[in-house]
Design a protein around this motif. Structure first.
Motif, short mmCIF file in Angstrom:
data_model
loop_
_atom_site.label_atom_id
_atom_site.label_comp_id
_atom_site.label_asym_id
_atom_site.label_seq_id
_atom_site.Cartn_x
_atom_site.Cartn_y
_atom_site.Cartn_z
N GLN A 216 -8.68 -17.36 -22.24
CA GLN A 216 -10.07 -16.92 -22.25
C GLN A 216 -10.13 -15.41 -22.42
O GLN A 216 -9.52 -14.67 -21.65
CB GLN A 216 -10.75 -17.32 -20.94
N HIS A 217 -10.85 -14.97 -23.44
CA HIS A 217 -11.15 -13.54 -23.59
C HIS A 217 -12.52 -13.29 -22.97
O HIS A 217 -13.55 -13.74 -23.49
CB HIS A 217 -11.15 -13.14 -25.06
N ASP A 218 -12.52 -12.60 -21.87
CA ASP A 218 -13.75 -12.36 -21.13
C ASP A 218 -13.76 -10.91 -20.66
O ASP A 218 -12.88 -10.50 -19.91
CB ASP A 218 -13.80 -13.31 -19.91
N PRO A 219 -14.69 -10.09 -21.16
CA PRO A 219 -15.85 -10.45 -21.97
C PRO A 219 -15.53 -10.71 -23.44
O PRO A 219 -14.44 -10.41 -23.91
CB PRO A 219 -16.76 -9.21 -21.83
N MET A 220 -16.52 -11.27 -24.13
CA MET A 220 -16.45 -11.56 -25.56
C MET A 220 -17.77 -11.11 -26.19
O MET A 220 -18.82 -11.24 -25.58
CB MET A 220 -16.25 -13.06 -25.79
N ILE A 221 -17.67 -10.56 -27.37
CA ILE A 221 -18.88 -10.11 -28.07
C ILE A 221 -18.98 -10.81 -29.42
O ILE A 221 -18.00 -10.86 -30.18
CB ILE A 221 -18.87 -8.58 -28.26
#
Length: 346
Positions: A216-221
């Motif tokens: 999971q890439h968090d945050p993501m834009i």
């Protein structure tokens, strides 16, 4: 596929609920306690014990042995689908084939191909049967902003900035789920607010935060572009450890409007620096009123024969959202804008 004719709906719409985990159980309680003109008559869940527990809280409700039995049941006038998204295509099309109105939680399907199959099923049935559960369309702030945009109060719109934040996510909530389960709400909001679809999308992956899960890439834009050249940004941050927050800011030539600031209505900054707004009198779950309004509008549409609530997202909206999610998922590794590919509307 041909839908069968439905007999006259009784005074209280008898609703069958497929999937009574957290979301489905909430809907059962909602219909039982707060919705007028409806009752839950049948429930189904792959965990029988869960279904029996939920049914016990709804007077006159029984448990079906399968979702197929539930849809075919004579004591079910309309079907509410709250099962995992991978089952939605088959269950929604079965509801259409039975001639029963359906309220399907998002997503309509997990792939554009499956979503398009539901659109085609409605065409073959000769009309719309499915209301799609993008509840934000029934939120008072969203509706107020939509009305302001339709009236041209903000002038020409160039940019929309969205923020979608959760306190935490469950294990396994990976990048793909961030797109299909979280960003999908903002994707639907784009077409709701602007009346046009997304043509391309790029996903940007910052350095993961300290509470990001594996995969999971968090945050993501995410950045979206529409056919008219408008740009929409969506900042996802789903492990903030600080609570739930959804904001939308619309930049127009005549003003800027913001919703989701924890206040009672849209805040608006107009030319000349004027501002309007009001503070919430107390804390309430952000979208409980929207869910209530959505289900109440759906029940009313079932009762009067129109089948689909007026503000509700349609199967076509669900297909466009699925196509946009597919492009966003591809962009996770492409590192560029990816075009949204869609088929003609039947």
């Amino acid at each position: 596929m041909t839908s069968t004719a439905r007999s006259e709906i009784p005074p209280d719409v008898r609703v069958g609920v497929i999937g009574v985990g957290q979301m489905g159980a909430d809907h059962v309680a909602r219909i039982t306690e707060r919705i007028k003109g409806a009752r839950v008559s049948v429930v189904d869940d792959y965990v029988r014990e869960t279904a029996e527990k939920v049914a016990a809280g709804a007077p006159g409700c029984r448990v079906a042995d399968s979702w197929q039995e539930l849809i075919a049941a004579d004591d079910v006038d309309a079907v509410l689908i709250a099962s995992p998204g991978r089952f939605h295509r088959e269950q929604a099309t079965a509801g259409i084939d039975a001639g029963k109105p359906v309220l399907c939680e998002k997503p309509l399907a997990m792939t554009p191909e499956d979503a398009y199959a539901v659109v085609e099923a409605e065409k073959q049935a000769g009309g719309a049967y499915v209301s799609l559960g993008f509840m934000r369309r029934f939120d008072r702030e969203y509706a107020e902003l939509k009305d302001a945009l339709d009236a041209g109060e903000l002038g020409e719109i160039s940019v929309i900035n969205c923020k979608h934040r959760n306190a935490h996510t469950l294990p396994g909530f990976d990048d793909t789920m961030m797109v299909h389960d979280s960003a999908v709400h903002e994707i639907d909001a784009i077409s709701y607010f602007l009346g046009e679809a997304v043509t391309e999308v790029q996903t940007v992956l910052p350095v993961p935060g300290p509470r990001a899960d594996d995969g999971q890439h968090d945050p993501m834009i995410l950045m979206f572009r529409t056919a008219s050249g408008r740009i929409i940004t969506d900042e996802l941050y789903v492990n903030t450890d600080s609570g739930y927050e959804v904001r939308t800011e619309v930049l127009g030539s005549a003003g800027i409007a913001t919703i989701g600031m924890g206040i009672d209505r849209v805040t608006t900054q107009l030319s000349g620096g004027s501002w309007s707004g009001a503070i919430h009198p107390d804390f309430r779950p952000r979208f409980i009123d929207a869910y209530d309004a959505e289900v109440q509008a759906w029940v009313a549409a079932v009762a009067d024969g129109s089948r689909v609530a007026r503000r509700s997202a349609t199967t076509w909206d669900g297909y466009l959202a699925a196509a946009t999610c597919a492009a966003a998922e591809e962009s996770l590794t492409a590192g560029r804008f990816v075009p949204v590919t869609t088929r003609p509307r039947p």
